[in-house]
Design an enzyme around this catalytic site. Sequence first.
Site, PDB file in Angstrom:
ATOM      1  N   TRP A  20     -19.641  15.367  12.438  1.00 16.88           N
ATOM      2  CA  TRP A  20     -18.794  14.912  11.906  1.00 16.88           C
ATOM      3  C   TRP A  20     -19.442  15.877   9.921  1.00 16.88           C
ATOM      4  CZ3 TRP A  20     -18.411   9.427  10.892  1.00 16.88           C
ATOM      5  CH2 TRP A  20     -17.242   8.576  12.126  1.00 16.88           C
ATOM      6  N   GLU A  38      -5.732  -3.559  -1.084  1.00 19.34           N
ATOM      7  CA  GLU A  38      -5.920  -4.703  -0.403  1.00 19.34           C
ATOM      8  C   GLU A  38      -7.308  -4.974  -1.404  1.00 19.34           C
ATOM      9  OE1 GLU A  38      -5.814  -1.843   0.732  1.00 19.34           O
ATOM     10  OE2 GLU A  38      -4.368  -1.728   2.714  1.00 19.34           O
ATOM     11  N   LYS A  78     -13.748  15.907  13.198  1.00 25.10           N
ATOM     12  CA  LYS A  78     -14.826  15.841  14.125  1.00 25.10           C
ATOM     13  C   LYS A  78     -15.413  17.268  14.812  1.00 25.10           C
ATOM     14  CE  LYS A  78     -13.068  11.072  13.894  1.00 25.10           C
ATOM     15  NZ  LYS A  78     -12.066  11.352  13.009  1.00 25.10           N
ATOM     16  N   THR A 116       0.997  -1.674  -0.395  1.00 29.34           N
ATOM     17  CA  THR A 116       0.175   0.041   0.030  1.00 29.34           C
ATOM     18  C   THR A 116       0.608   1.147   0.085  1.00 29.34           C
ATOM     19  OG1 THR A 116      -0.379  -0.005   2.800  1.00 29.34           O
ATOM     20  CG2 THR A 116      -1.535  -0.703   1.849  1.00 29.34           C
TER      21      THR A 116
HETATM   22  P1  ADP Z   1      -3.719   4.908  -0.085  1.00 27.36           P
HETATM   23  O1  ADP Z   1      -4.165   3.459   0.633  1.00 27.36           O
HETATM   24  O2  ADP Z   1      -2.174   4.622  -0.101  1.00 27.36           O
HETATM   25  O3  ADP Z   1      -3.852   6.035  -0.373  1.00 27.36           O
HETATM   26  P2  ADP Z   1      -4.735   2.979  -2.481  1.00 27.36           P
HETATM   27  O4  ADP Z   1      -4.369   3.129  -3.435  1.00 27.36           O
HETATM   28  O5  ADP Z   1      -5.083   1.268  -2.071  1.00 27.36           O
HETATM   29  O6  ADP Z   1      -3.494   3.677  -0.777  1.00 27.36           O
HETATM   30  O7  ADP Z   1      -6.087   3.649  -1.708  1.00 27.36           O
HETATM   31  C1  ADP Z   1      -7.243   3.444  -1.290  1.00 27.36           C
HETATM   32  C2  ADP Z   1      -8.460   4.851  -0.631  1.00 27.36           C
HETATM   33  O8  ADP Z   1      -8.310   5.265  -1.719  1.00 27.36           O
HETATM   34  C3  ADP Z   1      -9.780   3.880   0.178  1.00 27.36           C
HETATM   35  O9  ADP Z   1      -9.070   3.394   0.928  1.00 27.36           O
HETATM   36  C4  ADP Z   1     -10.484   5.200  -0.416  1.00 27.36           C
HETATM   37  O10 ADP Z   1     -10.058   5.808   0.514  1.00 27.36           O
HETATM   38  C5  ADP Z   1      -9.025   6.434  -1.851  1.00 27.36           C
HETATM   39  N1  ADP Z   1     -10.516   5.598  -2.865  1.00 27.36           N
HETATM   40  C6  ADP Z   1      -9.891   5.287  -3.598  1.00 27.36           C
HETATM   41  N2  ADP Z   1     -11.152   4.859  -5.140  1.00 27.36           N
HETATM   42  C7  ADP Z   1     -12.036   6.016  -4.491  1.00 27.36           C
HETATM   43  C8  ADP Z   1     -13.050   7.229  -4.639  1.00 27.36           C
HETATM   44  N3  ADP Z   1     -13.819   7.030  -5.907  1.00 27.36           N
HETATM   45  N4  ADP Z   1     -13.497   7.896  -3.837  1.00 27.36           N
HETATM   46  C9  ADP Z   1     -13.228   8.399  -2.454  1.00 27.36           C
HETATM   47  N5  ADP Z   1     -12.545   7.630  -1.834  1.00 27.36           N
HETATM   48  C10 ADP Z   1     -11.346   6.726  -3.222  1.00 27.36           C
END
Ligand code: ADP
Length: 557
Positions: free
Chosen positions: A450, A332, A445, A188
Site C-alpha cells: 500500500w 456519520e 495498491k 453525506t
Molecule cells: P464525505 O465522506 O462526503 O467527504 P464527510 O465530511 O463526512 O463527507 O467526510 C468524512 C471523511 O473525511 C472521513 O471519513 C475522512 O476520510 C475524511 N477526514 C475528515 N477529517 C480528516 C482528517 N483530519 N484527516 C484526514 N481525513 C479526514
Amino acid sequence: MLSTMQDVPLLISRILTHGSTIHGTSQVITWTGEGEPHRRSFTEIGDRAAQLAHALREDLAVAGDDRVATLAWNNAEHVEAYFAIPSMGAVLHTLNLRLPPEQLAWIVNHAADRVVIANGSLLPLLAPLLPHLKTVEHVVVSGPGDRSLLAGVGTVQVHEYEELIAGKPTTYDWPELDERQAAAMCYTSGTTGDPKGVVYSHRSIYLHSMQVNMAQSMGLTDEDTSLVVVPQFHVNAWGLPHATFMTGVNMLMPDRFLQPAPLAEMIETQKPTHAAAVPTIWQGLLAELTAKPRDVSSLTQVTIGGSACPPSLMEAFDKLGMRVCHAWGMTETSPLGTVARPPANVVGTDAEFAYRLTQGRFPTSVAARLTGPGGERLAWDGESAGELEVRGPWIAGAYYNGVGAEPLRPADKFSEDGWLKTGDVGTISADGFLTLTDRAKDVIKSGGEWISSVELENALMSHPDVAEAAVVAVPDDKWGERPLATVVLKEGSTADFETLRAFLADEGHIAKWQLPERWSIVETVPKTSVGKFDKKVLRRRYAEGELDVTNLSGQHI
Ligand code: ADP
C-alpha cells in the site's frame, strides 16, 4: 435498582433557553460585505427563534416530524432556524448548496422536506429546482436577493422571513420531547458515492456539544469569538452553533463571503480567537496573508479537519501565531471523532508537532477499534494499519431510508455488532492517537503493497513551489496500481517533475518504490462540495485522457 436521579431529556430547546438567557449578551456577528457587520445577541436569537417556531406552526402548519430544510450560508437567521425547528419537535434538514442541482433535488425529495428556508442570494439555485421538488409547499426567504426569480414557479407559497415572524410572541412553550427523537438531518456529501441521510437526535447533538466544549476538544468560553467558516450545512458546522450556545462563545459568521480576502479582513477587524474550516480554506488564506500581511494576532486557535492537515500548512500557521488543532470526523460521527492535543508529558517542539499532526485522540464517548483485511482486530501499537471502526452516542448506527422505511444498515458501512465502518485506514498508538494513512478507496495498491496518497501529497505540498498537490491511484500493467501526482505550482515557479521527485525522496523521506512516475500539472485540484480534493474527478479525467501526463522515463502517456 434504578437510580434516584431525575430523568430529564437532553433537548435542543434547553441549549437555546440556556444560551439566550445565561449568555444573552453574547453575539452572532454576520458579515455583510459592506460596512459594519450585523450583530444579534443570543437573547435576540432566542426571541426570534420562538417567533419562527410560531410562524412555522401557525402559518405554515408545520407539525410532528415535518422536515424543514435550510438552503443558507452561515448567518444569524440560519442559527435561528437551527434552534427553532428541532426545539418545536420538527426536523432541521441542512442542504448543501454546493451540490449539483439534480443531487440537491434528489435529497430534498428523499427527505420529503415540506418547507425550505432560503437565503435570497441562493434563489438563482433554488428557483430552477422548485418544479422538481415534489414535497415542498413553502419557501421562506431571508436576506438580499432577487425575489422575482420565484415568480411562476408553480404551487409553492413564498414568504418573507421577516414578515412571517414579525409580531409573533417572543416566547414559545417548547414541548418536552423524547431525547432520542430526530432533531436534524444531513446527507453525506457523496465523496464516496450516493448521498446518505444521517439523522441526529436531540440527545446526540446535546452530548456532542458538551464534548466540543471540553478543554481537550475546542475548549472555548464566553471570552472567545469563533469564526465559523465550516458551513452550517457541513455536519452542523462541526457542532459549533450548539456548543457556543452552551458556553456563550460569540459566533462570527461569514455568510457568503468565504473568499480569502474577506476572511482576512474579518479576522483583522473582528478579532476572532478561534476559527474552524477544512484545509483548502486555510491554504487560500495563507496565500492571501503572504501576499498582503494583516494583523491576525487575535486568532490563536484554528481547528482544521475534514481532510488531513498538511504539515506545511500547520507550520506556516504556527509561524503566524495561529496554532492549528487537527481533528477528524465524518457526517456519520456528528462529526467530532478525534482531536489532536498532545498529552501533557510530551515536551519539545518536534515531539509535540508529531502528535499534533496525527488525527488525534478519542474522547470517552467514542470507542474505536481497527479491523484488518481478514476481519481480525488489530493492536493499538502505532504500526498495525486497518480500517477504523467507531461506536458511541453521537455515531450513526444506520442511514435514513425515506419516509416509513426501515433505516439502512449496509454491510460495508456497519459491522454485524453495530459499529460504524469509517472507510478510513490508519493506525492507533498505545495512548489512543489515531493516524490515518488514507481512505480505503484512495489507498494506492501497488504490487501487493500500500502507498498512502496523503503521505505523498503532504510531502509534495511542503515543497516551496507547490501550491496544492493531489495523488490518485491509476491502473498499471505491471503493478496493478501506481500513484499519479497532480500538482498546482505557485505563480512564477519553475520546478520540474524531476526536482519534485527528488525532493520527495530526499526531504519527504518517501521510499523509492513509492515515488510516482506519472506527473501532471493542473491549474487547480478539483474540489468536492465541502472543499476536499475530489479524487473521483481526477481519476475520471485521467481515464478519459483529459490530463496531460508525463512519465519520468520521458515517455508521454
Ligand atoms: P464525505 O465522506 O462526503 O467527504 P464527510 O465530511 O463526512 O463527507 O467526510 C468524512 C471523511 O473525511 C472521513 O471519513 C475522512 O476520510 C475524511 N477526514 C475528515 N477529517 C480528516 C482528517 N483530519 N484527516 C484526514 N481525513 C479526514
